[in-house]
Design a protein around this motif. Sequence first.
Motif, mmCIF file in Angstrom:
data_model
loop_
_atom_site.group_PDB
_atom_site.id
_atom_site.type_symbol
_atom_site.label_atom_id
_atom_site.label_comp_id
_atom_site.label_asym_id
_atom_site.label_seq_id
_atom_site.Cartn_x
_atom_site.Cartn_y
_atom_site.Cartn_z
ATOM 1 N N THR A 151 -2.980 -0.280 -11.704
ATOM 2 C CA THR A 151 -3.222 -0.649 -10.307
ATOM 3 C C THR A 151 -3.574 -2.129 -10.158
ATOM 4 O OG1 THR A 151 -4.015 1.605 -9.909
ATOM 5 C CG2 THR A 151 -4.490 -0.037 -8.229
ATOM 6 N N LEU A 155 -1.357 -4.776 -8.037
ATOM 7 C CA LEU A 155 -1.909 -5.550 -6.925
ATOM 8 C C LEU A 155 -1.674 -7.047 -7.146
ATOM 9 C CD1 LEU A 155 -3.518 -5.770 -4.310
ATOM 10 C CD2 LEU A 155 -5.617 -5.637 -5.677
ATOM 11 N N TRP A 178 -9.080 -7.483 0.487
ATOM 12 C CA TRP A 178 -9.849 -6.233 0.559
ATOM 13 C C TRP A 178 -9.538 -5.335 -0.641
ATOM 14 C CZ3 TRP A 178 -9.065 -1.020 0.570
ATOM 15 C CH2 TRP A 178 -10.136 -0.220 0.961
ATOM 16 N N CYS A 179 -8.263 -5.222 -0.988
ATOM 17 C CA CYS A 179 -7.892 -4.393 -2.140
ATOM 18 C C CYS A 179 -8.472 -4.951 -3.434
ATOM 19 C CB CYS A 179 -6.368 -4.275 -2.235
ATOM 20 S SG CYS A 179 -5.628 -3.203 -0.986
ATOM 21 N N GLU A 180 -8.479 -6.253 -3.570
ATOM 22 C CA GLU A 180 -9.085 -6.858 -4.762
ATOM 23 C C GLU A 180 -10.579 -6.524 -4.840
ATOM 24 O OE1 GLU A 180 -6.318 -10.847 -5.474
ATOM 25 O OE2 GLU A 180 -8.077 -10.985 -4.165
ATOM 26 N N HIS A 182 -12.043 -3.911 -3.598
ATOM 27 C CA HIS A 182 -12.294 -2.461 -3.628
ATOM 28 C C HIS A 182 -11.422 -1.747 -4.662
ATOM 29 C CE1 HIS A 182 -13.868 -3.714 0.314
ATOM 30 N NE2 HIS A 182 -14.649 -2.649 0.245
ATOM 31 N N LEU A 183 -10.967 -2.470 -5.661
ATOM 32 C CA LEU A 183 -10.094 -1.877 -6.687
ATOM 33 C C LEU A 183 -10.829 -0.728 -7.393
ATOM 34 C CD1 LEU A 183 -7.268 -2.467 -7.991
ATOM 35 C CD2 LEU A 183 -8.520 -3.676 -9.777
ATOM 36 N N GLU A 229 -2.560 8.084 -4.719
ATOM 37 C CA GLU A 229 -1.499 7.258 -4.134
ATOM 38 C C GLU A 229 -0.516 8.127 -3.371
ATOM 39 O OE1 GLU A 229 1.931 4.023 -5.481
ATOM 40 O OE2 GLU A 229 0.766 5.084 -7.009
ATOM 41 N N PHE A 276 -8.601 3.556 -0.258
ATOM 42 C CA PHE A 276 -8.015 2.413 -0.947
ATOM 43 C C PHE A 276 -6.503 2.517 -0.954
ATOM 44 C CE2 PHE A 276 -5.945 0.759 -4.724
ATOM 45 C CZ PHE A 276 -6.303 -0.579 -4.677
ATOM 46 N N TRP A 277 -5.973 3.688 -1.318
ATOM 47 C CA TRP A 277 -4.514 3.829 -1.427
ATOM 48 C C TRP A 277 -3.827 3.793 -0.071
ATOM 49 C CZ3 TRP A 277 -1.967 2.636 -5.478
ATOM 50 C CH2 TRP A 277 -2.552 2.753 -6.742
ATOM 51 N N TYR A 280 -3.646 0.118 0.423
ATOM 52 C CA TYR A 280 -2.730 -0.468 -0.566
ATOM 53 C C TYR A 280 -1.283 -0.174 -0.219
ATOM 54 C CZ TYR A 280 -0.375 -1.462 -4.968
ATOM 55 O OH TYR A 280 0.492 -1.953 -5.912
#
Length: 452
Positions: A151, A155, A178-180, A182-183, A229, A276-277, A280
């Motif tokens: 993942t 990203l 945000w994804c970085e 909340h990985l 996912e 998160f997914w 993403y």
Amino acid sequence: MPDLTEPLAAFMTRIAGPGALSGLSRLSGGANMESWAFDWTGPEGRGAYVLRRAPSADYMADRPYGHPVEAALVRAAHNGGVKAPEVVGVLADGDGMGTGYVMRRVVAEVSPATILAAPPPSLLADLGRELARIHALPRAAIPDGIPVMDTGAALAELKARFLSYGGDRPAIALAIRWCEDHLPAPADPVLVHGDYRMGNIMVDMAEGQVGGLAAVLDWELAHLGDGHEDLAFGCMTVWRFGRLDRPAFGVGSFEDYFAAYEAAGGAPVDRARFRFWLVYRTLWWALGCLQMGQAWRSGADTTVERVVVGRRTAEQELDLIGLLEAEAPEAERARPLPPSPLAAPAPVGEPTNREMVQAVRDWIESAIKPKAEGHAKFEAVVAMNALGIVMRDLDAGVRAEDRALAAALLAGETSLAEPGLLARLRRAALDKCAVDSPKYAALARARNQWGG
């Protein structure tokens, strides 16, 4: 359009014995691959089939695996009890049809609009059960060529693509950051279908039938990774096809969907990981739309469909802001929107560019579309959509690019706590989506929620 009649008949003779091919026609669906329906009549009678193909090996060059591996995976899923199509043969180099494979045709409904107008009562439970079955396929049954998704690395690749496309869309930069931040920790890998959504499932809808999920299609994005996912992808706003009150596939609630998945043997659903997914994959599709435009620009795919899908990025930017606005302080969420740019004045004098585009669009609608059939009619409608976007763009003059703001968001130098930033992003998303996708259902909802 290629003439596949002779090579396909030779292929079917090789794998099924002597017979006759009939009813060959291209199906309108399939954003990346061609699908051709046909019948084959042999000693045991007539059977219905679908050829899934890419015109050449070059078309598959940037994909993690080719059609032989994909066909092996579909076979493994079918043999493992998943409602995947039955593969009957894989194209070889000497067959002269590019790369691909032939499946038995499933006769059921695939149109999201038709399915969601009256979904069978069991459909949400069917979707949860089938996904649990996919995730439960044993590792030993999965072909060696199916990749494992990291993942964090994925990203980083999305971020690199964003920067290569200009790095100038603030909503996308906001989502990447945000994804970085909340990985999630790595999950035990399971088989992830990768495209599990309305449009890639078939449903029995015929009168008198019990109804329910009939087939899961389009396995080209499958990989090993986090099952959340798959859980999230079909719940993206874009794949609800207007049924915004039913967040799971446009069919029902998250909780009923999660319960069906868990009841069928799926692992307990982690709500934070699911969120998160959801962010993403919405980000992934925003960049996927931009990539479609790059494919057209490079000459890799010159169909008009590519440039139209390239303008659907605005839908995902709208959705990303809707997903992430909860991160802003309450005062920022309540802040009124700034005004939209002024509309262009009424034209006078010689025909404007907008009027010339309107004339061409009207000609396609009156002279080309009525005479077209099959995929050609689909292409005429796409061309009309493209010209409609150009007309609205010429009227509004709205742009989404802001490289400096995108860079500041990526670097964490600003955030939704900055006074007025959320309001600016909301206004930009509303105005851009109104140009590119004015019928997108989430646009009307956002206008109501944001006062736009």
